[in-house]
Design an enzyme around this catalytic site. Structure first.
Site, PDB file in Angstrom:
ATOM      1  N   LYS A 102      13.954 -48.716 -15.754  1.00  0.00           N
ATOM      2  CA  LYS A 102      15.190 -48.050 -16.447  1.00  0.00           C
ATOM      3  C   LYS A 102      15.898 -48.294 -15.309  1.00  0.00           C
ATOM      4  O   LYS A 102      15.612 -46.885 -15.107  1.00  0.00           O
ATOM      5  CB  LYS A 102      15.096 -46.567 -17.544  1.00  0.00           C
ATOM      6  CG  LYS A 102      15.848 -46.385 -18.434  1.00  0.00           C
ATOM      7  CD  LYS A 102      15.756 -46.245 -18.378  1.00  0.00           C
ATOM      8  CE  LYS A 102      17.239 -44.743 -18.433  1.00  0.00           C
ATOM      9  NZ  LYS A 102      18.547 -45.128 -17.804  1.00  0.00           N
ATOM     10  N   GLU A 178      10.282 -38.220  -7.020  1.00  0.00           N
ATOM     11  CA  GLU A 178      11.573 -37.681  -5.817  1.00  0.00           C
ATOM     12  C   GLU A 178      12.494 -37.285  -6.256  1.00  0.00           C
ATOM     13  O   GLU A 178      13.701 -37.562  -7.248  1.00  0.00           O
ATOM     14  CB  GLU A 178      10.922 -39.259  -5.395  1.00  0.00           C
ATOM     15  CG  GLU A 178      10.550 -39.765  -4.666  1.00  0.00           C
ATOM     16  CD  GLU A 178      10.025 -40.381  -4.042  1.00  0.00           C
ATOM     17  OE1 GLU A 178      11.029 -40.825  -3.982  1.00  0.00           O
ATOM     18  OE2 GLU A 178       9.577 -41.393  -3.618  1.00  0.00           O
ATOM     19  N   CYS A 212      19.879 -38.439  -1.818  1.00  0.00           N
ATOM     20  CA  CYS A 212      19.269 -37.143  -1.611  1.00  0.00           C
ATOM     21  C   CYS A 212      18.555 -35.747  -0.354  1.00  0.00           C
ATOM     22  O   CYS A 212      18.539 -35.119  -0.150  1.00  0.00           O
ATOM     23  CB  CYS A 212      18.313 -37.489  -2.115  1.00  0.00           C
ATOM     24  SG  CYS A 212      16.990 -38.871  -1.965  1.00  0.00           S
ATOM     25  N   GLU A 311      22.396 -27.779  -5.951  1.00  0.00           N
ATOM     26  CA  GLU A 311      22.703 -29.210  -5.129  1.00  0.00           C
ATOM     27  C   GLU A 311      23.950 -29.653  -5.207  1.00  0.00           C
ATOM     28  O   GLU A 311      23.997 -29.867  -6.619  1.00  0.00           O
ATOM     29  CB  GLU A 311      21.294 -29.922  -5.233  1.00  0.00           C
ATOM     30  CG  GLU A 311      22.052 -31.302  -5.097  1.00  0.00           C
ATOM     31  CD  GLU A 311      20.885 -32.507  -5.472  1.00  0.00           C
ATOM     32  OE1 GLU A 311      20.100 -32.284  -6.610  1.00  0.00           O
ATOM     33  OE2 GLU A 311      20.203 -32.894  -4.247  1.00  0.00           O
TER      34      GLU A 311
HETATM   35  P1  NAD Z   1      19.266 -38.108 -13.106  1.00  0.00           P
HETATM   36  O1  NAD Z   1      17.783 -37.109 -12.879  1.00  0.00           O
HETATM   37  O2  NAD Z   1      20.340 -38.161 -14.654  1.00  0.00           O
HETATM   38  O3  NAD Z   1      18.466 -39.167 -13.743  1.00  0.00           O
HETATM   39  C1  NAD Z   1      18.438 -40.110 -13.326  1.00  0.00           C
HETATM   40  C2  NAD Z   1      17.160 -40.994 -14.333  1.00  0.00           C
HETATM   41  O4  NAD Z   1      16.408 -40.293 -15.563  1.00  0.00           O
HETATM   42  C3  NAD Z   1      18.514 -41.970 -14.882  1.00  0.00           C
HETATM   43  O5  NAD Z   1      18.198 -43.247 -14.857  1.00  0.00           O
HETATM   44  C4  NAD Z   1      18.419 -40.896 -16.320  1.00  0.00           C
HETATM   45  O6  NAD Z   1      18.707 -42.058 -17.531  1.00  0.00           O
HETATM   46  C5  NAD Z   1      16.913 -40.755 -16.324  1.00  0.00           C
HETATM   47  N1  NAD Z   1      17.284 -39.425 -17.481  1.00  0.00           N
HETATM   48  C6  NAD Z   1      17.280 -38.621 -16.963  1.00  0.00           C
HETATM   49  N2  NAD Z   1      17.133 -37.437 -19.017  1.00  0.00           N
HETATM   50  C7  NAD Z   1      15.970 -37.897 -18.885  1.00  0.00           C
HETATM   51  C8  NAD Z   1      14.776 -37.758 -19.527  1.00  0.00           C
HETATM   52  N3  NAD Z   1      14.984 -36.847 -20.321  1.00  0.00           N
HETATM   53  N4  NAD Z   1      13.991 -38.272 -20.413  1.00  0.00           N
HETATM   54  C9  NAD Z   1      13.671 -39.423 -19.315  1.00  0.00           C
HETATM   55  N5  NAD Z   1      14.810 -39.934 -17.750  1.00  0.00           N
HETATM   56  C10 NAD Z   1      15.825 -39.254 -17.877  1.00  0.00           C
HETATM   57  O7  NAD Z   1      19.457 -38.325 -11.744  1.00  0.00           O
HETATM   58  P2  NAD Z   1      21.023 -38.521 -10.838  1.00  0.00           P
HETATM   59  O8  NAD Z   1      22.248 -37.846 -11.671  1.00  0.00           O
HETATM   60  O9  NAD Z   1      20.972 -40.030 -11.839  1.00  0.00           O
HETATM   61  O10 NAD Z   1      20.603 -39.071  -9.985  1.00  0.00           O
HETATM   62  C11 NAD Z   1      20.906 -37.540  -8.435  1.00  0.00           C
HETATM   63  C12 NAD Z   1      19.498 -36.491  -8.554  1.00  0.00           C
HETATM   64  O11 NAD Z   1      18.784 -37.666  -7.748  1.00  0.00           O
HETATM   65  C13 NAD Z   1      19.918 -35.687  -7.304  1.00  0.00           C
HETATM   66  O12 NAD Z   1      19.642 -35.192  -7.577  1.00  0.00           O
HETATM   67  C14 NAD Z   1      19.527 -36.221  -6.181  1.00  0.00           C
HETATM   68  O13 NAD Z   1      19.048 -35.588  -5.296  1.00  0.00           O
HETATM   69  C15 NAD Z   1      17.913 -37.012  -6.778  1.00  0.00           C
HETATM   70  N6  NAD Z   1      16.858 -38.302  -5.680  1.00  0.00           N
HETATM   71  C16 NAD Z   1      16.149 -37.463  -5.361  1.00  0.00           C
HETATM   72  C17 NAD Z   1      16.195 -38.385  -4.530  1.00  0.00           C
HETATM   73  C18 NAD Z   1      14.586 -38.410  -3.615  1.00  0.00           C
HETATM   74  O14 NAD Z   1      14.220 -38.670  -2.686  1.00  0.00           O
HETATM   75  N7  NAD Z   1      13.861 -37.234  -3.899  1.00  0.00           N
HETATM   76  C19 NAD Z   1      16.522 -39.896  -4.324  1.00  0.00           C
HETATM   77  C20 NAD Z   1      17.757 -39.810  -4.831  1.00  0.00           C
HETATM   78  C21 NAD Z   1      18.341 -39.082  -5.428  1.00  0.00           C
END
Ligand code: NAD
Length: 407
Positions: A102, A178, A212, A311
């Site tokens: 997804k 991650e 990130c 963050e």
């Molecule tokens: P997010 O957690 O809002 O969403 C990520 C994904 O999770 C989306 O596809 C979303 O639809 C899904 N999602 C949301 N709630 C869910 C649930 N309850 N159950 C299952 N799936 C769910 O994150 P974002 O806003 O898309 O991305 C930004 C965040 O990602 C930042 O915190 C960033 O630091 C982190 N990030 C981390 C890394 C890493 O390598 N550590 C890399 C990139 C981004």
């Protein structure tokens, strides 16, 4: 798949930029080639990989076989859509799993195009299933809960990771997380300041600060603090914010109005917390529409402030000074995150000493964003669970079974 992604580079890069607002040169030169690189890397790795074997004196041999888990769920964020998706999908397919993936709801395009590329590459129907949808109560949660899925690899926010962990408890799924970061960038007085300033511009503002691994807490040793701040602020002001399709643009648009307002909210909060906005903090005057924000440098804050603890995930950094090595290590580690760090010094002994004390899954010394795909990747503390990269990724996407054979 790697070759086909490169053949479709222009189309994929344009789709990524239209979805995210990141500069087109960045999608073209970084996101898409790195995505292709994942398939090439793991294809090579599995064709050269051996297995472990332990002979025993009693006359037996233990050897390890790797099997696919079965069906794996991949849940992805919006900031580096195809790149991060591919970093998971490549080892997952290399180990022979079937996949339900997804993309983030904000960035559906490249995953959709990838589905076509999978067909073109001859991956049989049903092996990789691209599912669009939202997170809670929708496609994301369904993947996390489904009893037929044996493992979930997720990249996104720390709080989302906690929800997924709860939802995945039903059948005790294997999890790879991650998550977020609040990465320190530590600058000692003996470092090469010109180089530090240039890299700190990149590590703070590339991809609108929506990476990130971006350094968001900059700590500068007192003797060079004023000098650094002057040079860094001047260079920040020179950054071109605007149309992502324009080749000279350095900083594009943030992902959404909602996210822009969230990041602006943090800038206002920093002001209320006593911070001084040295540059940026608002929308550029040239942009009458679109979710643009000027790169922002904040000083006058401390570790108690939320702007230093939480963050932000935008083009916003705080800069503080420090007096000693011990002090900066303690302040750098004073966070529930532990994703990455960068450290600048020309003193080799200090580099070793400090790097090993920083609580981060990845610490750069005198560089940033240089990644060897063979090394483990992931965060400590609330920045993640487990490691991806090279054989570490292969470990996650496989079940290892020991066979003990008596002669
Ligand atoms: P997010 O957690 O809002 O969403 C990520 C994904 O999770 C989306 O596809 C979303 O639809 C899904 N999602 C949301 N709630 C869910 C649930 N309850 N159950 C299952 N799936 C769910 O994150 P974002 O806003 O898309 O991305 C930004 C965040 O990602 C930042 O915190 C960033 O630091 C982190 N990030 C981390 C890394 C890493 O390598 N550590 C890399 C990139 C981004």
């Amino acid at each position: 798949m790697g070759e086909l992604i490169l053949q479709h580079k222009e189309e994929l890069a344009m789709a990524e930029t239209l979805d995210t607002g990141k500069p087109l040169w960045l999608s073209t030169n970084v996101d898409i080639p790195r995505a292709a690189g994942s398939y090439q890397f793991f294809a090579n790795l599995i064709s050269t990989m051996g297995t472990e074997a332990y002979p025993m004196e009693v006359g037996a041999l233990n050897y390890v076989v790797r099997r696919p888990i079965g069906v794996v769920g991949l849940i992805n964020p919006w900031n580096l859509p195809l790149l991060l998706l591919s970093a998971k999908l490549a080892p997952c397919l290399a180990m022979g799993n079937a996949v339900v993936l997804k993309p983030a709801e904000w960035t559906p395009l490249t995953a959709t195009l990838l589905a076509g590329i999978l067909q073109e590459a001859g991956i049989p129907d049903g092996v990789v299933n691209v599912v669009h949808g939202f997170g809670p109560g929708s496609a994301g949660e369904a993947i996390a809960r489904h009893p037929g899925i044996g493992a979930v690899a997720f990249t996104g926010e720390t709080t989302t990771g906690k929800h997924i962990m709860q939802a995945a408890a039903g059948n005790l799924k294997k999890l790879s997380f991650e998550l977020g970061g609040k990465n320190p960038n530590i600058i000692f007085a003996d470092s090469n300041l010109e180089e530090v300033v240039d890299t700190t511009i990149r590590s703070s503002f590339i991809n609108q600060g929506e990476v990130c691994l971006c350094g968001s807490r900059v700590y500068v040793e007192k003797p060079v603090y004023e000098q650094f701040l002057e040079k860094f602020t001047a260079k920040t002001r020179e950054q071109r914010v605007g149309d992502p399709l324009e080749p000279k643009t350095q900083i594009g648009a943030l992902i959404s109005r909602q996210h822009l307002e969230r990041v602006e909210g943090y800038v206002q909060l920093a002001r209320r917390e006593g911070g001084a906005i040295l540059t940026g903090g608002g929308r550029p005057s040239s942009a009458t529409r679109g979710f643009f924000l000027e790169p922002t440098v904040i000083t006058g804050v401390n570790r108690e402030c939320r702007i230093v603890r939480e963050e932000v995930f935008g083009p916003v950094v705080t800069v503080e000074s420090f007096a000693s090595e011990e002090e900066v290590i303690e302040r750098a580690n004073d966070t529930h995150y532990g994703l990455s760090a960068s450290l600048w010094t020309n003193d080799a002994r200090r580099a070793f000493r400090v790097a090993e004390q920083i609580e981060a899954g990845l610490t750069w010394v005198n560089t940033w964003f240089l990644r060897d795909p063979r090394t483990p990747y992931g965060g400590m503390k609330e920045s993640g669970i487990g490691r991806q990269g090279g054989l570490f990724g292969i470990d996650f996407y496989s079940e290892q079974s020991t066979i003990c054979l008596k002669f």
